[in-house]
Structures are given as structure tokens and as C-alpha cells.
Design an enzyme around this catalytic site. Sequence first.
Site, PDB file in Angstrom:
ATOM      1  N   CYS A 111       0.946  -1.074  -0.025  1.00  0.00           N
ATOM      2  CA  CYS A 111      -0.018  -0.100  -0.216  1.00  0.00           C
ATOM      3  C   CYS A 111       0.769   1.270  -0.003  1.00  0.00           C
ATOM      4  O   CYS A 111       2.125   1.076  -0.151  1.00  0.00           O
ATOM      5  CB  CYS A 111      -1.059  -0.107   1.175  1.00  0.00           C
ATOM      6  N   CYS A 168      -4.271  -0.863  -2.030  1.00  0.00           N
ATOM      7  CA  CYS A 168      -4.822   0.584  -1.979  1.00  0.00           C
ATOM      8  C   CYS A 168      -4.877   1.012  -3.329  1.00  0.00           C
ATOM      9  O   CYS A 168      -3.655   0.790  -3.999  1.00  0.00           O
ATOM     10  CB  CYS A 168      -3.837   1.365  -0.924  1.00  0.00           C
ATOM     11  N   CYS A 182       5.348   0.761 -11.306  1.00  0.00           N
ATOM     12  CA  CYS A 182       6.352   0.207 -10.471  1.00  0.00           C
ATOM     13  C   CYS A 182       7.179  -0.547 -11.271  1.00  0.00           C
ATOM     14  O   CYS A 182       6.579  -1.072 -12.389  1.00  0.00           O
ATOM     15  CB  CYS A 182       5.868  -0.768  -9.199  1.00  0.00           C
TER      16      CYS A 182
END
Length: 280
Positions: free
Chosen positions: A123, A199, A207
Site C-alpha cells: 500500500c 490501496c 512500479c
Amino acid sequence: MEIECLTQLSTLSHEGRNAIFRLLMRRYPDAVPAGEIASALGQKASTASANLAALREAGLIAQARQGTSLLYRANVTAAQGLVDFLFNDCCRGRPDICPPALTLTSEGTGAMPDKTYSVLFICTGNSARSIIAETLLRDLGEGRFAVQSAGTKPYSELNPIAVRMLRQKGHDVSALRAKNVAEFQGPDAPSFDFVFTVCDLAANEECPPWEGQPISAHWGLPDPVKATGTDAEKTLAFQQTYGALRNRIAAFTALPLHSLDRISLQAEIDRIAATKESDI
């Protein structure tokens, strides 16, 4: 088919459209509001609208209306068709010139090995939701999982309400700490079998791809840290997050991981993500 795929490739060659499609793939099976997409990617509303229209026209995303909001979801069938076209038509199905993952079929993926599975929950702050998920899987998994959690922008300390709640429910919280996701990336990082984002903000971030091609899913939940009101009302928000994650993780641990191939397992995990909490 060829004309359709070439149109899709042309559409995805545009930086802004590509960014939207990648975000929606990370958020799948969620349907994401247009305003959230524009905000997450820093695109003007008019620009995002034009990019979404182009992606929809190319068949790469689907649109749905919820009240006054337009929601968008990635068309994974179209994405699969595009990859299939690139491999089987353009590359003539030659495994020597394609990444190994593209040569796998539903018959060739094989079942997951029967072992201790490594799992990472992500998250933004790594102070509540991912910490709760880490704790739940460690306990509900009964030793079958090596579990970690991390944040893209972790807080220096864990949320005290989350820690207190976990302790009151009988969980061992002594080893919990906030960690940066960077600890689990790079050449010396451990490999994971599963990576879950819990989240929306973390899932919206771009990423680097994970080594070893772990199975991934987005199990987004509202942030209980943002709850306002009395202490009882704030605690209730954490209790609701705990209950929602417990339901999903219980469903996950009940899956016959060692007997499902990767495609079937991914479908089951996406089903858990898309199912209402009351129906899991």
C-alpha cells in the site's frame, strides 16, 4: 484481426494512452473513474477524455456509467489477443525469439509447486492495510506462506489504532515494521509468488516489473487512517478493513494452490478481488 491489432498497437504507441492502459491493467478488475485516472497520471481532463475515447474505440478498454460518473476497465481479452497476434503471427510462434512467458499456454503453465509461498502486500504508507493483510495471512495461512508488506511511501511508524486492534484480536505484532517497497526490488531482492496491492494509490503508481513473474492482483480498500469522527468511529473503520481483508485472505488460503495452473489461479484471485465482501 490483423487490422484490429495494428490499430491497437498504434493507439498504445501514444504515451498518454499507453499510461492509461497500463494503469487500468494494474487496477484490473476494478473499473476506475475518469477523474481518478486523469489525476493519477497528471493529465488534463480534456486530454484524458480524448485518450480514453481512443482506447475505447480501439477496443482496449470498456466504459460503464455509475450515476453521473464514467468508469473504465481494461479489456484483458483484447490484450490477450494482441499478445497472441504478436507471438503467433508476427513471430510465427518461435520460442527462441520470444520471452518464455509468452510461450506458455493453458496446457503448459502447470500447477503451482507445493511449497511455502512467498507473498508481498503493498500500500502507500505501509502503516495499516498492508500491515493488517500481512498479519492475517501469516496467521490464517498456518505456516504455508512467507509474508511481507511494504509501502511506496511508507510512514516512519505503524498506525497505533491498527496495531492495537491486531493485538486485541490475538495477533503477534512484535515483528511488524514499516518497510519501503525498494527493499524488495533489485538484483538481491527475494522473489515472490504473489504480489497484492491493497490501496488504489499504490496500484496507480508505475512500479518496475517483479522478478520471477509473480501472480498479482489488486485488492483495493478505503484507507481507514483517513477516517474522521470519534475514536469509536475511527476504530470502526479499522474493524471494517480488517473484516474485508480477512474475508479475502480466507478465500485465498482456501484455494488449492498446488493443483491450479497459473491461468486458473489468476482467474480465481481476480474473482476474489471482484466479489463483494458479503458474497466471498
